[in-house]
Enzyme design. Sequence first.
Site, PDB file in Angstrom:
ATOM      1  N   CYS A 115       0.807  -1.224   0.000  1.00 54.69           N
ATOM      2  CA  CYS A 115       0.000   0.000   0.000  1.00 54.69           C
ATOM      3  C   CYS A 115       0.840   1.273   0.000  1.00 54.69           C
ATOM      4  O   CYS A 115       0.302   2.363  -0.215  1.00 54.69           O
ATOM      5  CB  CYS A 115      -0.949  -0.008   1.187  1.00 54.69           C
ATOM      6  SG  CYS A 115      -1.935  -1.523   1.307  1.00 54.69           S
ATOM      7  N   HIS A 267      -3.233   6.791   1.817  1.00 52.42           N
ATOM      8  CA  HIS A 267      -3.704   5.500   1.313  1.00 52.42           C
ATOM      9  C   HIS A 267      -5.108   5.272   1.837  1.00 52.42           C
ATOM     10  O   HIS A 267      -5.394   5.455   3.033  1.00 52.42           O
ATOM     11  CB  HIS A 267      -2.755   4.399   1.782  1.00 52.42           C
ATOM     12  CG  HIS A 267      -3.320   3.024   1.692  1.00 52.42           C
ATOM     13  ND1 HIS A 267      -3.922   2.529   0.552  1.00 52.42           N
ATOM     14  CD2 HIS A 267      -3.389   2.021   2.621  1.00 52.42           C
ATOM     15  CE1 HIS A 267      -4.333   1.299   0.768  1.00 52.42           C
ATOM     16  NE2 HIS A 267      -4.023   0.962   2.018  1.00 52.42           N
ATOM     17  N   ASN A 297     -10.276  -0.666  -0.368  1.00 56.31           N
ATOM     18  CA  ASN A 297      -8.828  -0.544  -0.234  1.00 56.31           C
ATOM     19  C   ASN A 297      -8.182  -1.181  -1.468  1.00 56.31           C
ATOM     20  O   ASN A 297      -8.222  -2.396  -1.638  1.00 56.31           O
ATOM     21  CB  ASN A 297      -8.383  -1.255   1.048  1.00 56.31           C
ATOM     22  CG  ASN A 297      -6.881  -1.225   1.274  1.00 56.31           C
ATOM     23  OD1 ASN A 297      -6.101  -1.025   0.356  1.00 56.31           O
ATOM     24  ND2 ASN A 297      -6.478  -1.456   2.518  1.00 56.31           N
TER      25      ASN A 297
END
Length: 343
Positions: A115, A267, A297
């Site tokens: 990420c 993020h 996500n």
Amino acid sequence: MMEGLKILGLGSAIPSKRVHNDDLAKLVDTSDEWIFPRTGIHERRFCEKDESAGTLALKAAKEAVADAGLKGEDIGVIVVATMSPDFSTPSLAAIVAKELGTKEDVPVLDLNAACSGFVYGLEVARGLLLSTNKDYALVVGTEQLSRLLKIEDRTTSVIFGDGAGAAVVKRDAKALYASYLGSKGDYSIMAPGIYTGAFDGFYEDGTENQEKLGEGVSAGKHEKLDHLVMDGKGVFLFAIDIVPHCIEKVLEKTGDSLETVQHVVCHQANSRIIRNVVRHMKADPKKFFENMEYFGNTSGASIPMALKDMQEKGLLHSGDKLVLVGFGSGLTYASAEIQYEKA
């Protein structure tokens, strides 16, 4: 400050299959009422059979290059950040380069910082531009995380989605730019790759080998790692500690503050993480963009996807100072301050 970069163009690509929390509730014991308050996510996108991290990367890349007013032959470096590439080799970066029609002397590579990958990718691209004396780089974040999920495991299946984002950056000696990167080796998030048997926990004769039972989320498990697993609580605690630290460190380098930058783009892991950071730093929540509600996500793709979403919503203006913050599996973390300049 180091010789810097500025963002000239942005692109994104999302799969066609929309998966709402209500759809997951038909497959696993969950609900929109349970998922949304804990994550800020209502839905995500999953790839169909004719879509992949590679097809999404190429679409986002083409859009970013066009948005920058450039052609493929103008790009001097390509970095693709991904933890779910179509192949171990060839790299997605090499395939993107071929399809864009870049020159053969262009360095290309995939990197996996999960990420944090897009922000890592910016710094890798900057270094390659300097060493090759080229002007423009393409940095892509792309993921097909749906193929790493086990729907029955609601600790991950309700969170992750597929997508891609891309940015064209220009090397500029006078550009505002700074970065801060790091890692903390940990097994809180794990996903299978080419299977080596590393976490089987057994010898060939079937007897148990305690040393091979793993750490973190793999601890004590005898079955092979066949899907993405995560210690959600551990990652949450890591994130709410490291994100303010990353923001503060990069602002120290530029001399800016949260009052003098226009946007902070974290993020898009979990809305609760971002809200916690805003409270901790006593910051203006309007500066912290969120769009995980619609995409979930998307790991290394989430920051460039968010930037493109902001551009399309008219939130980005030429000269805006942006703080980008990635954090995730590794555990890795990364931040950068960079300016957006509309081509």
